[in-house]
Design a protein around this motif. Structure first.
Motif, PDB file in Angstrom:
ATOM      1  N   THR A  37       0.799  -1.228   0.000  1.00  0.00           N
ATOM      2  CA  THR A  37       0.000   0.000   0.000  1.00  0.00           C
ATOM      3  C   THR A  37       0.829   1.276   0.000  1.00  0.00           C
ATOM      4  N   GLU A  38       2.153   1.138   0.199  1.00  0.00           N
ATOM      5  CA  GLU A  38       3.068   2.259   0.344  1.00  0.00           C
ATOM      6  C   GLU A  38       2.790   3.084   1.595  1.00  0.00           C
ATOM      7  N   ALA A  39       2.037   2.520   2.546  1.00  0.00           N
ATOM      8  CA  ALA A  39       1.739   3.212   3.804  1.00  0.00           C
ATOM      9  C   ALA A  39       2.998   3.293   4.663  1.00  0.00           C
ATOM     10  N   PRO A  40       3.278   4.455   5.254  1.00  0.00           N
ATOM     11  CA  PRO A  40       4.457   4.586   6.107  1.00  0.00           C
ATOM     12  C   PRO A  40       4.319   3.768   7.388  1.00  0.00           C
ATOM     13  N   ILE A  41       5.437   3.187   7.822  1.00  0.00           N
ATOM     14  CA  ILE A  41       5.451   2.371   9.031  1.00  0.00           C
ATOM     15  C   ILE A  41       6.288   3.037  10.116  1.00  0.00           C
ATOM     16  N   ALA A  42       7.557   3.302   9.814  1.00  0.00           N
ATOM     17  CA  ALA A  42       8.458   3.832  10.831  1.00  0.00           C
ATOM     18  C   ALA A  42       9.565   4.647  10.185  1.00  0.00           C
ATOM     19  N   ARG A  43      10.166   5.478  11.011  1.00  0.00           N
ATOM     20  CA  ARG A  43      11.316   6.283  10.598  1.00  0.00           C
ATOM     21  C   ARG A  43      12.441   5.975  11.570  1.00  0.00           C
ATOM     22  N   LEU A  44      13.608   5.622  11.044  1.00  0.00           N
ATOM     23  CA  LEU A  44      14.780   5.304  11.853  1.00  0.00           C
ATOM     24  C   LEU A  44      15.862   6.325  11.548  1.00  0.00           C
ATOM     25  N   SER A  59       1.830   9.259  12.411  1.00  0.00           N
ATOM     26  CA  SER A  59       0.674   9.505  13.278  1.00  0.00           C
ATOM     27  C   SER A  59      -0.570   9.890  12.478  1.00  0.00           C
ATOM     28  N   HIS A  60      -1.667   9.981  13.203  1.00  0.00           N
ATOM     29  CA  HIS A  60      -2.931  10.419  12.597  1.00  0.00           C
ATOM     30  C   HIS A  60      -2.836  11.872  12.131  1.00  0.00           C
ATOM     31  N   ARG A  61      -1.817  12.593  12.571  1.00  0.00           N
ATOM     32  CA  ARG A  61      -1.594  13.981  12.146  1.00  0.00           C
ATOM     33  C   ARG A  61      -0.864  14.052  10.801  1.00  0.00           C
ATOM     34  N   ARG A  62      -0.593  12.859  10.233  1.00  0.00           N
ATOM     35  CA  ARG A  62       0.074  12.735   8.947  1.00  0.00           C
ATOM     36  C   ARG A  62       1.490  13.305   8.987  1.00  0.00           C
ATOM     37  N   LYS A  63       2.199  12.963  10.086  1.00  0.00           N
ATOM     38  CA  LYS A  63       3.597  13.342  10.228  1.00  0.00           C
ATOM     39  C   LYS A  63       4.284  12.356  11.159  1.00  0.00           C
ATOM     40  N   TRP A  64       5.627  12.359  11.140  1.00  0.00           N
ATOM     41  CA  TRP A  64       6.392  11.490  12.024  1.00  0.00           C
ATOM     42  C   TRP A  64       6.371  12.061  13.428  1.00  0.00           C
ATOM     43  N   GLU A  65       6.153  11.190  14.402  1.00  0.00           N
ATOM     44  CA  GLU A  65       6.127  11.612  15.798  1.00  0.00           C
ATOM     45  C   GLU A  65       6.923  10.643  16.651  1.00  0.00           C
ATOM     46  N   ASN A  86       6.773  -5.631  16.490  1.00  0.00           N
ATOM     47  CA  ASN A  86       5.866  -6.123  17.529  1.00  0.00           C
ATOM     48  C   ASN A  86       4.980  -5.074  18.178  1.00  0.00           C
ATOM     49  N   GLU A  87       5.113  -3.814  17.825  1.00  0.00           N
ATOM     50  CA  GLU A  87       4.310  -2.760  18.444  1.00  0.00           C
ATOM     51  C   GLU A  87       3.251  -2.240  17.465  1.00  0.00           C
ATOM     52  N   SER A  88       2.012  -2.276  17.886  1.00  0.00           N
ATOM     53  CA  SER A  88       0.893  -1.930  17.011  1.00  0.00           C
ATOM     54  C   SER A  88       0.889  -0.475  16.563  1.00  0.00           C
ATOM     55  N   ILE A  89       1.502   0.425  17.313  1.00  0.00           N
ATOM     56  CA  ILE A  89       1.478   1.840  16.927  1.00  0.00           C
ATOM     57  C   ILE A  89       2.076   2.057  15.534  1.00  0.00           C
ATOM     58  N   PHE A  90       3.026   1.223  15.142  1.00  0.00           N
ATOM     59  CA  PHE A  90       3.654   1.361  13.826  1.00  0.00           C
ATOM     60  C   PHE A  90       2.751   0.854  12.701  1.00  0.00           C
ATOM     61  N   TRP A  91       1.790   0.038  13.021  1.00  0.00           N
ATOM     62  CA  TRP A  91       0.968  -0.627  12.011  1.00  0.00           C
ATOM     63  C   TRP A  91      -0.451  -0.072  11.925  1.00  0.00           C
ATOM     64  N   THR A  92      -0.753   0.946  12.711  1.00  0.00           N
ATOM     65  CA  THR A  92      -2.103   1.518  12.760  1.00  0.00           C
ATOM     66  C   THR A  92      -2.583   2.023  11.415  1.00  0.00           C
ATOM     67  N   TRP A  93      -1.726   2.698  10.661  1.00  0.00           N
ATOM     68  CA  TRP A  93      -2.150   3.331   9.408  1.00  0.00           C
ATOM     69  C   TRP A  93      -1.763   2.517   8.179  1.00  0.00           C
ATOM     70  N   THR A  94      -1.361   1.266   8.371  1.00  0.00           N
ATOM     71  CA  THR A  94      -0.975   0.458   7.228  1.00  0.00           C
ATOM     72  C   THR A  94      -2.173  -0.302   6.730  1.00  0.00           C
TER      73      THR A  94
END
Length: 94
Positions: A37-44, A59-65, A86-94
């Motif tokens: 889907t090209e949905a963002p997951i994480a930024r390292l 985030s739901h604000r459409r930016k990295w937090e 293993n953390e759901s916060i990274f997969w919420t918008w995927t």
């Protein structure tokens, strides 16, 4: 740590865990996204201290937090990849 090493380790982790995640480098950070889907997951973002990276989530604000309210989570790269997997916060918008 060489930046090419980071990209190779991200790719190896993804491959070892079934694939489906892509990455690219932008502004000194590595961005992980879902291939389907090209949905963002994480930024390292490398901290410059060994192989430690700062973690951000889309985030739901459409930016990295930051992952937490206290300035973010900093982990060694392998631990960070395991944390993301293993953390759901990274997969919420995927």
């Amino acid at each position: 740590m060489q930046h090419d090493d980071i990209a190779a380790r991200i790719e190896a982790f993804d491959h070892a865990n079934g694939g489906g995640v892509g990455s690219y480098k932008d502004k000194g950070a590595y961005h992980l996204y879902l291939l389907d889907t090209e949905a963002p997951i994480a930024r390292l973002k490398p901290t410059g201290n060994g192989d430690e990276v700062w973690l951000g989530y889309w985030s739901h604000r459409r930016k990295w937090e930051d992952v937490d309210d206290m300035g973010g989570v900093v982990l060694p790269l392998d631990d960070a990849l395991e944390f993301i997997a293993n953390e759901s916060i990274f997969w919420t918008w995927t």
